[in-house]
Design a protein around this motif. Structure first.
Motif, PDB file in Angstrom:
ATOM      1  N   PRO A  31       0.795  -1.236   0.000  1.00 32.35           N
ATOM      2  CA  PRO A  31       0.000   0.000   0.000  1.00 32.35           C
ATOM      3  C   PRO A  31       0.827   1.285   0.000  1.00 32.35           C
ATOM      4  CG  PRO A  31       0.028  -0.935   2.198  1.00 32.35           C
ATOM      5  CD  PRO A  31       0.890  -1.830   1.345  1.00 32.35           C
ATOM      6  N   THR A  32       1.577   1.471  -1.072  1.00 32.83           N
ATOM      7  CA  THR A  32       2.301   2.736  -1.236  1.00 32.83           C
ATOM      8  C   THR A  32       1.480   3.620  -2.164  1.00 32.83           C
ATOM      9  OG1 THR A  32       3.541   1.634  -2.951  1.00 32.83           O
ATOM     10  CG2 THR A  32       4.619   1.817  -0.837  1.00 32.83           C
ATOM     11  N   ALA A  33       1.846   4.895  -2.252  1.00 35.21           N
ATOM     12  CA  ALA A  33       1.099   5.855  -3.069  1.00 35.21           C
ATOM     13  C   ALA A  33       0.909   5.314  -4.482  1.00 35.21           C
ATOM     14  CB  ALA A  33       1.842   7.184  -3.111  1.00 35.21           C
ATOM     15  N   LEU A  34      -0.337   5.249  -4.925  1.00 33.65           N
ATOM     16  CA  LEU A  34      -0.651   4.689  -6.240  1.00 33.65           C
ATOM     17  C   LEU A  34      -1.566   5.635  -7.007  1.00 33.65           C
ATOM     18  CD1 LEU A  34      -0.774   2.292  -8.301  1.00 33.65           C
ATOM     19  CD2 LEU A  34      -2.784   1.480  -7.027  1.00 33.65           C
ATOM     20  N   PHE A  35      -1.215   5.909  -8.257  1.00 32.42           N
ATOM     21  CA  PHE A  35      -2.006   6.773  -9.135  1.00 32.42           C
ATOM     22  C   PHE A  35      -2.434   5.933 -10.336  1.00 32.42           C
ATOM     23  CE2 PHE A  35      -1.438  10.844 -12.015  1.00 32.42           C
ATOM     24  CZ  PHE A  35      -2.743  10.712 -12.490  1.00 32.42           C
ATOM     25  N   VAL A  36      -3.740   5.673 -10.422  1.00 29.30           N
ATOM     26  CA  VAL A  36      -4.306   4.910 -11.534  1.00 29.30           C
ATOM     27  C   VAL A  36      -5.064   5.870 -12.446  1.00 29.30           C
ATOM     28  CG1 VAL A  36      -5.889   3.065 -12.216  1.00 29.30           C
ATOM     29  CG2 VAL A  36      -4.541   2.835 -10.112  1.00 29.30           C
ATOM     30  N   ALA A  37      -4.691   5.936 -13.713  1.00 34.99           N
ATOM     31  CA  ALA A  37      -5.386   6.774 -14.703  1.00 34.99           C
ATOM     32  C   ALA A  37      -6.354   5.885 -15.467  1.00 34.99           C
ATOM     33  CB  ALA A  37      -4.370   7.403 -15.660  1.00 34.99           C
ATOM     34  N   LEU A  38      -7.650   6.235 -15.433  1.00 31.56           N
ATOM     35  CA  LEU A  38      -8.683   5.442 -16.123  1.00 31.56           C
ATOM     36  C   LEU A  38      -9.114   6.173 -17.378  1.00 31.56           C
ATOM     37  CD1 LEU A  38     -10.285   4.770 -12.757  1.00 31.56           C
ATOM     38  CD2 LEU A  38     -10.045   2.889 -14.371  1.00 31.56           C
ATOM     39  N   VAL A  39      -8.755   5.604 -18.528  1.00 33.01           N
ATOM     40  CA  VAL A  39      -8.983   6.260 -19.806  1.00 33.01           C
ATOM     41  C   VAL A  39     -10.071   5.525 -20.582  1.00 33.01           C
ATOM     42  CG1 VAL A  39      -7.898   6.811 -22.022  1.00 33.01           C
ATOM     43  CG2 VAL A  39      -6.614   7.114 -19.892  1.00 33.01           C
ATOM     44  N   GLY A  40     -10.997   6.272 -21.160  1.00 29.87           N
ATOM     45  CA  GLY A  40     -12.052   5.671 -21.972  1.00 29.87           C
ATOM     46  C   GLY A  40     -13.222   6.625 -22.087  1.00 29.87           C
ATOM     47  N   GLU A  41     -13.990   6.442 -23.148  1.00 30.40           N
ATOM     48  CA  GLU A  41     -15.138   7.319 -23.392  1.00 30.40           C
ATOM     49  C   GLU A  41     -16.196   7.159 -22.292  1.00 30.40           C
ATOM     50  OE1 GLU A  41     -15.362   9.606 -25.824  1.00 30.40           O
ATOM     51  OE2 GLU A  41     -13.286   9.008 -26.186  1.00 30.40           O
ATOM     52  N   LEU A  42     -17.165   8.044 -22.339  1.00 22.71           N
ATOM     53  CA  LEU A  42     -18.330   7.928 -21.458  1.00 22.71           C
ATOM     54  C   LEU A  42     -18.948   6.544 -21.681  1.00 22.71           C
ATOM     55  CD1 LEU A  42     -19.506  10.159 -19.616  1.00 22.71           C
ATOM     56  CD2 LEU A  42     -21.288  10.480 -21.337  1.00 22.71           C
TER      57      LEU A  42
END
Ligand SMILES: Nc1ncnc2c1ncn2[C@@H]1O[C@H](COP(=O)(O)OP(=O)(O)O)[C@@H](O)[C@H]1O
Ligand SMILES: [Mg+2]
Length: 164
Positions: A31-42
């Motif tokens: 559990p270290t700092a995590l940045f998840v980018a979620l890409v996709g249309e509506l």
């Protein structure tokens, strides 16, 4: 190719949730700092993936895209925290800053961001990119690991059998 990429077909919403859940279980063990980018249309399934992630950490209440609130924070067991951002309505890095994104990105905290491309500077720093798109009646999924942490999480999430 420098970034490990994992591709899959997700036949239904349940499969989208399982992908999020597998990543959450891997993260809980690191559990270290995590940045998840979620890409996709509506409608691509970004929030469904977040529901799976949160569900695996024991969050059972309703989870919606925080399109107006811009961020929703969920405390989870073990002193962990998940921040669900939706940057659809923001206009650049200044607003992201004002939302407290940098402060949220810390130890024992995961930031799951829908519409990360609204702030390209921040988007470039994501550990893991989750890309969803329509594919037949389901969705295509691509997971791209962009940091050592993300590579470790992807390896764990794909190695461990899924809990039932
Ligand atoms: N793999 C999938 N196959 C088919 N439908 C899916 C899949 N994943 C999610 N969905 C559906 O897509 C719709 C939009 O999902 P949502 O997570 O709200 O998308 P987004 O947050 O990207 O706008 C929901 O009705 C959800 O049930
Ligand atoms: Mg959404």
């Amino acid at each position: 190719v420098r970034e490990p990429v994992l591709s899959a077909h997700l036949a239904d919403e349940e499969a989208t949730r399982r992908s999020g859940a597998a990543l959450a279980r891997a993260w809980r063990a690191r559990p270290t700092a995590l940045f998840v980018a979620l890409v996709g249309e509506l409608g691509a399934g970004k929030t469904s993936w977040v529901r799976g992630f949160l569900g695996a950490l024991g969050v059972s209440g309703p989870v919606r895209s925080p399109t107006y609130a811009l961020v929703e924070t969920y405390p989870v067991a073990g002193g962990l925290e998940v921040h669900h951002f939706d940057w659809y309505r923001i206009a650049g890095a200044g607003e992201v800053e004002a939302l407290g994104f940098r402060e949220a990105l810390r130890e024992r905290s995961a930031c799951l961001v829908e519409w990360p491309e609204r702030s390209p500077l921040e988007h470039a720093r994501a550990d893991l990119e989750v890309a969803l798109a329509a594919e037949g009646s389901g969705r295509s999924l691509q997971l791209r690991a962009r940091s050592p942490l993300a590579r470790a999480l992807l390896a764990d999430a794909t190695r461990k059998p899924e809990a039932t």
